[in-house]
Design a protein around this motif. Structure first.
Motif, PDB file in Angstrom:
ATOM      1  N   PHE A 116      -0.585   1.706   7.032  1.00 24.47           N
ATOM      2  CA  PHE A 116      -0.018   3.031   6.715  1.00 24.47           C
ATOM      3  C   PHE A 116       0.874   3.501   7.862  1.00 24.47           C
ATOM      4  N   GLU A 117       2.096   3.881   7.529  1.00 23.74           N
ATOM      5  CA  GLU A 117       3.069   4.267   8.544  1.00 23.74           C
ATOM      6  C   GLU A 117       2.695   5.613   9.174  1.00 23.74           C
TER       7      GLU A 117
ATOM      8  N   PRO B 213      -2.789   2.222  16.394  1.00 20.55           N
ATOM      9  CA  PRO B 213      -4.116   1.588  16.440  1.00 20.55           C
ATOM     10  C   PRO B 213      -5.190   2.504  17.013  1.00 20.55           C
ATOM     11  N   GLN B 214      -4.845   3.275  18.042  1.00 26.04           N
ATOM     12  CA  GLN B 214      -5.833   4.189  18.618  1.00 26.04           C
ATOM     13  C   GLN B 214      -6.239   5.265  17.612  1.00 26.04           C
ATOM     14  N   MET B 215      -5.273   5.755  16.831  1.00 23.72           N
ATOM     15  CA  MET B 215      -5.594   6.738  15.790  1.00 23.72           C
ATOM     16  C   MET B 215      -6.514   6.124  14.739  1.00 23.72           C
ATOM     17  N   ILE B 216      -6.253   4.859  14.377  1.00 19.99           N
ATOM     18  CA  ILE B 216      -7.058   4.197  13.348  1.00 19.99           C
ATOM     19  C   ILE B 216      -8.501   4.042  13.827  1.00 19.99           C
ATOM     20  N   VAL B 217      -8.688   3.727  15.122  1.00 19.20           N
ATOM     21  CA  VAL B 217     -10.041   3.616  15.668  1.00 19.20           C
ATOM     22  C   VAL B 217     -10.753   4.964  15.604  1.00 19.20           C
TER      23      VAL B 217
ATOM     24  N   LYS C 191     -12.093   4.649   6.684  1.00 21.74           N
ATOM     25  CA  LYS C 191     -11.725   3.245   6.864  1.00 21.74           C
ATOM     26  C   LYS C 191     -10.755   2.729   5.811  1.00 21.74           C
ATOM     27  N   THR C 192     -10.466   3.520   4.810  1.00 19.79           N
ATOM     28  CA  THR C 192      -9.527   3.103   3.769  1.00 19.79           C
ATOM     29  C   THR C 192      -8.483   4.189   3.563  1.00 19.79           C
ATOM     30  N   LEU C 193      -7.420   3.828   2.848  1.00 18.45           N
ATOM     31  CA  LEU C 193      -6.373   4.809   2.562  1.00 18.45           C
ATOM     32  C   LEU C 193      -6.916   5.906   1.662  1.00 18.45           C
ATOM     33  N   GLU C 194      -7.869   5.536   0.775  1.00 18.67           N
ATOM     34  CA  GLU C 194      -8.487   6.551  -0.078  1.00 18.67           C
ATOM     35  C   GLU C 194      -9.269   7.571   0.756  1.00 18.67           C
TER      36      GLU C 194
ATOM     37  N   THR D 137       1.645  11.930   1.817  1.00 20.97           N
ATOM     38  CA  THR D 137       2.247  10.601   1.635  1.00 20.97           C
ATOM     39  C   THR D 137       1.208   9.605   1.138  1.00 20.97           C
ATOM     40  N   ALA D 138      -0.003   9.656   1.710  1.00 23.22           N
ATOM     41  CA  ALA D 138      -1.078   8.770   1.269  1.00 23.22           C
ATOM     42  C   ALA D 138      -1.424   9.021  -0.194  1.00 23.22           C
ATOM     43  N   ARG D 139      -1.472  10.271  -0.597  1.00 21.67           N
ATOM     44  CA  ARG D 139      -1.807  10.603  -1.990  1.00 21.67           C
ATOM     45  C   ARG D 139      -0.724  10.144  -2.949  1.00 21.67           C
ATOM     46  N   VAL D 140       0.532  10.216  -2.510  1.00 18.71           N
ATOM     47  CA  VAL D 140       1.631   9.729  -3.348  1.00 18.71           C
ATOM     48  C   VAL D 140       1.539   8.215  -3.495  1.00 18.71           C
TER      49      VAL D 140
END
Length: 544
Positions: free
Chosen positions: A444-445, A449-453, A461-464, A508-511
């Motif tokens: 996801f743009e 990586p630090q934000m994802i952690v 852990k998922t886009l949902e 953006t994720a919801r779209v």
């Protein structure tokens, strides 16, 4: 007793006398009489009958009428008040469903019980009309000052006679330890008027900030005329208050106008408020400047405003700290109420110590990560660099202005910073994979990586999972609990993600997931823009 011609006019005279005494419309009293007579007639002829009484407003003659309504055959239930179409043909030509047939019936002789019941109906109706009149009279006076006379005191609450009704001044709405005796005149602010089963309740206040504003409006003609406006009021009732004013006429000093000749105007307000000390402060659109004024008489050295957190940091000289805080924190508390901001006050020594600690932490960061000596790391911090990203991606010219830094040194600094950042990103990505983050979130743009952690450690852990987050959960925010602002930490707040950026990423994720149609979203934005334009146009037209 029957209503004879001898006492027919007495009905009208009684109605007018009651209406005059209670200050209500005479027709309401007559309607109450009609209802009481109708109830008495039903007790005589049968409660299932629809009996109506009409009193002539000129002669006082009461006419008793039985009314029957035409209904469908299958809907006939009450034989005394309803009849079918076939039955109606005996009395009417071409009857239709819904028509009514009225026939006059003899007046009733009202026995003692019926008369007492009728009296209760009249009393109840008159009382309801009186309550409605009181409510209608006082509901439009909310937000104004009223003069009254103290009638009695009940459990610390003062009952006030306000002319056409009674009002209550609660114990917590009195200034300090005010005490009143029966017959004392009192001036209060009408805070609320409520319609309750026991009648309209009028609640008064002498501690409301609006009470002070209204008092100034009475004493200062410029405020009443709109030349000067009261922008904010903060009070510690009976002790101290601050009021912010602004003038829309450059030739009029708002503070001087409120003070008056030799303090006559403000003194009149002070006397009404039991000697409450009042600081009159000039309003300023610039919040830091306004706060400096609000903290008077203390002197302020420096102000730092955090608009997102609605907090403001104030630095004062060491010898001004107690004056800025005030007795029991009164001065800073009133300034906070006046500005609507949370205020942190520190001395110059404390601020210097904090800055020194920040300087040392950043210096150590550059020494440890970029393998620099202490002097060189301090040069970077002194030039305003706070993190590795700034060193790695800043324009080269900004590094070259540092004493002793040439082209090769600048390139080396940036190369080291980028190597460290890449290593940190690689380590963070490995950690994210260990936590079970799916590719949909990794790709996801906008997320590092630090934000994802940081997200994965909170089980996102998922886009949902990411799309179901609220913006404040990511960016952080503030919540008011029991009148105090409480900080809500955001998952991405350490990475300086703003609320707007969080909203954009979530949408953006919801779209991408198909939860939101991009076309509908653009249509909503266009409609919102048109509404804003219409509102702006209306505002400009109103100003013109």
């Amino acid at each position: 007793m029957a209503i004879t011609s001898a006492n027919q006019l007495e009905l009208l005279q009684t109605a007018e006398a009651v209406a005059r005494e209670k200050m209500i419309d005479p027709s309401l009293v007559i309607e109450a009489m009609e209802e009481s007579l109708a109830r008495a007639a039903k007790s005589r002829y049968g409660s299932e009958m629809d009996i109506r009484v009409s009193i002539d407003r000129k002669t006082g003659r009461a006419t008793f009428t039985r009314v029957r309504t035409v209904v469908e055959d299958e809907e006939l239930e009450n034989y005394q008040a309803e009849m079918t179409v076939d039955q109606a043909r005996q009395y009417m030509e071409n009857p239709q469903v819904g028509d009514t047939y009225s026939e006059e019936i003899p007046p009733v002789d009202m026995g003692r019980i019926a008369a007492q019941s009728g009296k209760q109906v009249i009393i109840q109706k008159v009382r309801e009309a009186e309550r409605d009149r009181q409510f209608e009279e006082f509901k439009d006076r909310v937000g104004t000052i009223i003069n009254g006379v103290v009638k009695r005191e009940e459990f610390g609450n003062v009952i006030v006679d306000v002319g056409r009704g009674e009002a209550i001044l609660r114990r917590n709405e009195k200034i300090g330890r005010e005490a009143y005796r029966n017959g004392d005149r009192i001036r209060c602010y009408i805070k609320d008027v409520r319609r309750e089963t026991r009648g309209p309740q009028i609640f008064l206040s002498r501690t409301a900030p609006e009470f002070m504003a209204e008092l100034f409006k009475m004493e200062v003609p410029e405020i009443y005329d709109g030349i000067i406006e009261i922008k904010a009021v903060a009070r510690d009732p009976g002790s101290r208050a601050k009021i912010a004013v602004i003038s829309y006429d450059g030739s009029i000093d708002p503070v001087g106008a409120c003070v008056g000749m030799r303090g006559s105007r403000v003194q009149a307000v002070v006397n009404e408020l039991q000697g409450e000390k009042i600081d009159i402060i000039p309003w300023n659109e610039d919040m830091p400047t306004f706060l400096v004024n609000a903290l008077q008489p203390a002197e302020v050295s420096k102000v730092v405003l955090d608009e997102d957190a609605e907090r403001i940091e104030v630095v004062v000289p060491d010898d001004q700290l107690s004056l800025a805080i005030g007795r029991r924190g009164q001065n800073v508390r009133l300034a906070s109420q006046l500005t609507g901001l949370d205020i942190d006050i520190m001395t110059e020594a404390e601020e210097s110590e904090r800055r020194q600690k920040e300087f040392e932490v950043r210096t150590k960061l550059f020494m440890d990560t970029l393998d620099l000596d202490e002097f060189f790391a301090q040069l970077l911090v002194a030039e305003g660099f706070t993190n590795l990203e700034e060193v790695a991606y800043v324009e080269l010219d900004e590094l070259l202005v540092i004493d002793g830094v040439d082209q090769d040194t600048a390139n080396e600094l940036q190369a080291r910073a980028r190597d460290v950042l890449e290593e940190q990103a690689r380590a963070a990505m490995e950690r994210a994979r260990e936590l079970g983050v799916e590719d949909s979130l990794v790709e996801f743009e906008g997320l590092t990586p630090q934000m994802i952690v940081a997200l994965a450690e909170d089980d996102v852990k998922t886009l949902e999972d990411f799309a179901t987050c609220a913006d404040w959960e990511l960016a952080g925010g503030w919540t008011t609990v029991n009148g105090e602002r409480v900080k809500d930490d955001g998952l991405l707040e350490p990475f300086e993600v703003s609320l707007e950026e969080a909203q954009a990423m979530i949408m953006t994720a919801r779209v991408q997931l198909g939860w939101v149609d991009l076309a509908d979203l653009e249509s909503d934005d266009a409609e919102a823009g048109e509404a804003d334009e219409d509102e702006d146009a209306d505002t400009e037209e109103a100003r013109a």
